[in-house]
Design a protein around this motif. Structure first.
Motif, short mmCIF file in Angstrom:
data_model
loop_
_atom_site.label_atom_id
_atom_site.label_comp_id
_atom_site.label_asym_id
_atom_site.label_seq_id
_atom_site.Cartn_x
_atom_site.Cartn_y
_atom_site.Cartn_z
N TRP A 96 -0.80 -3.98 12.51
CA TRP A 96 -2.27 -3.95 12.44
C TRP A 96 -2.86 -2.73 13.16
CZ3 TRP A 96 -3.12 -6.79 8.61
CH2 TRP A 96 -2.60 -8.07 8.46
N ASN A 97 -2.10 -1.67 13.30
CA ASN A 97 -2.59 -0.44 13.96
C ASN A 97 -2.95 -0.68 15.42
OD1 ASN A 97 -2.30 1.25 11.80
ND2 ASN A 97 -4.48 1.38 11.31
N ARG A 98 -2.35 -1.67 16.06
CA ARG A 98 -2.75 -2.01 17.43
C ARG A 98 -2.59 -0.83 18.39
NH1 ARG A 98 -0.21 -7.19 16.02
NH2 ARG A 98 -1.79 -8.84 16.10
N ASN A 99 -1.53 -0.05 18.23
CA ASN A 99 -1.31 1.06 19.15
C ASN A 99 -2.43 2.09 19.07
OD1 ASN A 99 -0.45 1.71 16.55
ND2 ASN A 99 1.08 3.15 17.25
N GLN A 100 -3.11 2.17 17.93
CA GLN A 100 -4.24 3.08 17.79
C GLN A 100 -5.57 2.41 18.13
OE1 GLN A 100 -4.16 5.20 13.97
NE2 GLN A 100 -1.98 4.73 13.78
#
Length: 581
Positions: free
Chosen positions: A352-356
């Motif tokens: 879910w693009n959490r690192n971004q």
């Protein structure tokens, strides 16, 4: 040039006109076959909608032919696209109970990372439909010679058909066109929308919502003025002791007794049930979420930002689509108050693009699977017990005296629940002969135990601490089917239990139902932490609309729709025009 169709030793020539007719019929068959992966389109897709689906298939087929110049190649490409689209939609429906939508394209990486835990064994229907597609692929060989059209004619023709396709897709997205042609437009019920409109038409209609339109009468200046009115009149006391705030959003944690009669050999969440009876310094209730069976990130989004999926396109994923800049959230606000901010998830950082997204929401410290040490697993995922221990380790290693905001998203209970595992004994049993249900409830039991241990730990620490626990969504329909006792659109499938507990005196309460967009502001109020303007507005709105999500709303007598429009304007401002650094 005629084509010879071989039948034994006899041959029949296919003339150009016959080839064109066969080529034109292939997309019609492809449409009905693609729908057949899920249902009988002849019986369920509305007449005009079926015609529009076929028209989409026809235009795509002719565009491919005019660009490639080979009928058999063009039709095989379209058949391949139909197979792919149909199978993807089938498995998305099986695992998430919602159809494939444009925004799922942004989630391919996340889906691939968890695909190994699902059962992709094809049903008899899937096998039959795929074999029919294969038969069409073989028949396409008789179009090999095709109709010879010069490139200088084909290229302009392709341009014209592409233009016609764009205009037609645009028409499908217009409310007046949808109304006149009896297309079902309501995104809140995507399963029914896809069933009566057909997959291709629904997908084309949904493309209109990739970009969110401004609310009626919206202006950034008005939103800023409204927020100014809700700012606290008094400044926070700098000497005030701010408590640690630990939030656990537990994967698929829910109490399925809300959807129907549930009989088990023992209590599947005894600790939560005890706390719901009125435990000291505890607030419990049910929170309404906007998703069911998947799309965890949307529950995160609602809790952390105070925004609601009710004002965003059905099936969209804000983490994937909309959060591209610094966005106001609970984390960014608490950081302003001096909190250390931690986001934790014992799985891949790309999910879910959490690192971004997490840094854009104000989190400074991020922990993903490689950052977990001494971890234990249940099935293929880090156990909730290990995850809770990681929270404890984080607390013990933080700067003494500095309040911490820890937001933790667990992974243990992720679907599916069909495979047996050596490290998981189904402790909970039901009389419904459902291995999936038994496994799911057994996992919930482990989560309940881990929560009890976490709260027991924080009950013994000196620093003031608040623990918040809730589920992100209920499991898929395959799990709940044996006990289901609700209509398809029932809000019961969108309810999860939540708990707010403190190791210091707070006023206890039970049956405090809410929705995730309000919960963070309510937690701050309970914890004695000052609230900002947007949170103050949400607290005021919750008096008129105690529950509000994409699954529906509950309003008090006298509640006005103008308040919802104001909310929509403030949300648009916060999400798209707020902090742009």
């Amino acid at each position: 040039m005629p084509v010879r169709l071989g039948v034994g030793t006899e041959y029949m020539e296919l003339k150009p006109k016959q080839q064109v007719i066969i080529f034109a019929l292939m997309p019609v068959v492809a449409f009905y076959l693609m729908e057949a992966y899920e249902h009988n389109a002849f019986a369920e897709v509305r007449v005009k909608a079926a015609i529009f689906n076929i028209l989409l298939f026809e235009m795509i087929a002719w565009i491919l032919y005019l660009l490639i110049g080979k009928m058999h190649i063009a039709i095989r490409i379209e058949l391949g696209l139909a197979i792919t689209f149909g199978l993807i939609n089938h498995y998305v429906m099986a695992f998430r109970s919602t159809p494939f939508v444009p925004w799922d394209i942004f989630s391919i990486g996340t889906a691939a990372s968890v695909a190994g835990n699902y059962d992709f064994t094809p049903t008899l229907r899937v096998v039959i439909v795929t074999l029919c597609f294969a038969g069409l692929m073989v028949l396409a060989r008789f179009l090999k010679k095709g109709v010879d059209i010069q490139w200088k004619i084909r290229l302009p023709g392709a341009v014209l058909v592409i233009l016609a396709l764009c205009l037609f897709v645009n028409a499908l997205q217009q409310e007046e066109f949808q109304r006149k042609n009896y297309l079902y437009p309501f995104l809140f019920t995507p399963v029914y929308m896809t069933k009566v409109n057909g997959m291709a038409v629904t997908f084309a209609m949904n493309l209109a919502y990739v970009v969110v339109d401004k609310p009626q009468g919206y202006s950034a200046k008005e939103a800023e003025e409204i927020l100014e009115d809700y700012k606290a009149k008094e400044k926070p006391d700098e000497m005030q002791e701010l408590p640690n705030i630990v939030v656990i959003m537990d994967e698929a944690f829910s109490d399925l007794a809300v959807v129907g009669e549930l009989e088990t050999n023992e209590d599947y969440m005894p600790f939560m049930h005890r706390m719901q009876q009125g435990a000291d310094n505890t607030i419990t209730g049910y929170a309404q979420v906007s998703v069911c069976g998947g799309n965890t990130a949307n529950s995160e989004f609602e809790f952390l930002t105070g925004n609601t999926m009710a004002f965003l396109p059905g099936g969209s994923i804000p983490y994937q689509q909309y959060i591209k800049k610094n966005t106001p959230s609970l984390a960014s606000y608490l950081k302003e108050l001096g909190y250390a901010t931690y986001a934790q998830h014992p799985y891949m950082e790309s999910g879910w693009n959490r690192n971004q997204v997490y840094p854009l929401l104000g989190f400074d410290d991020l922990d993903f699977l490689p950052d977990y040490t001494g971890k234990t697993y249940v099935r293929k995922y880090v156990s909730d017990a290990s995850d809770m221990q990681h929270i404890i380790d984080t607390y013990e290693q933080k700067e003494p005296g500095k309040p911490a905001f820890i937001f933790n998203v667990t992974m243990q209970n992720h679907g599916g629940y069909t495979e047996p595992y050596a490290d998981l004994e189904n402790r909970i049993h039901t009389p419904y002969q459902s291995t999936q249900l038994d496994q799911y409830l057994s996992l919930v039991r482990l989560s309940d135990e881990a929560l009890e241990e976490l709260i027991d730990y924080f009950s013994q620490v000196d620093e003031k601490t608040v623990v918040v626990f809730f589920g992100d969504h209920q499991p898929s329909d395959a799990v709940t089917a044996p006990i289901v006792a609700y209509d398809e659109d029932s809000a019961a499938r969108y309810q999860v239990p939540y708990l707010i507990w403190a190791n210091y005196d707070i006023e206890s309460a039970t049956n405090q139902n809410t929705s995730l967009n309000y919960l963070a502001a309510q937690v701050l109020t309970v914890a004695g932490v000052p609230t900002n303007a947007y949170q103050n507005y949400l607290l005021a709105l919750s008096e008129a609309y105690p529950v509000l999500s994409a699954a529906g709303k509950i309003s008090e007598p006298g509640a006005g729709e103008d308040a919802l429009l104001t909310y929509q304007k403030l949300q648009y401002y916060n999400l798209f025009e707020g902090d742009k650094e």
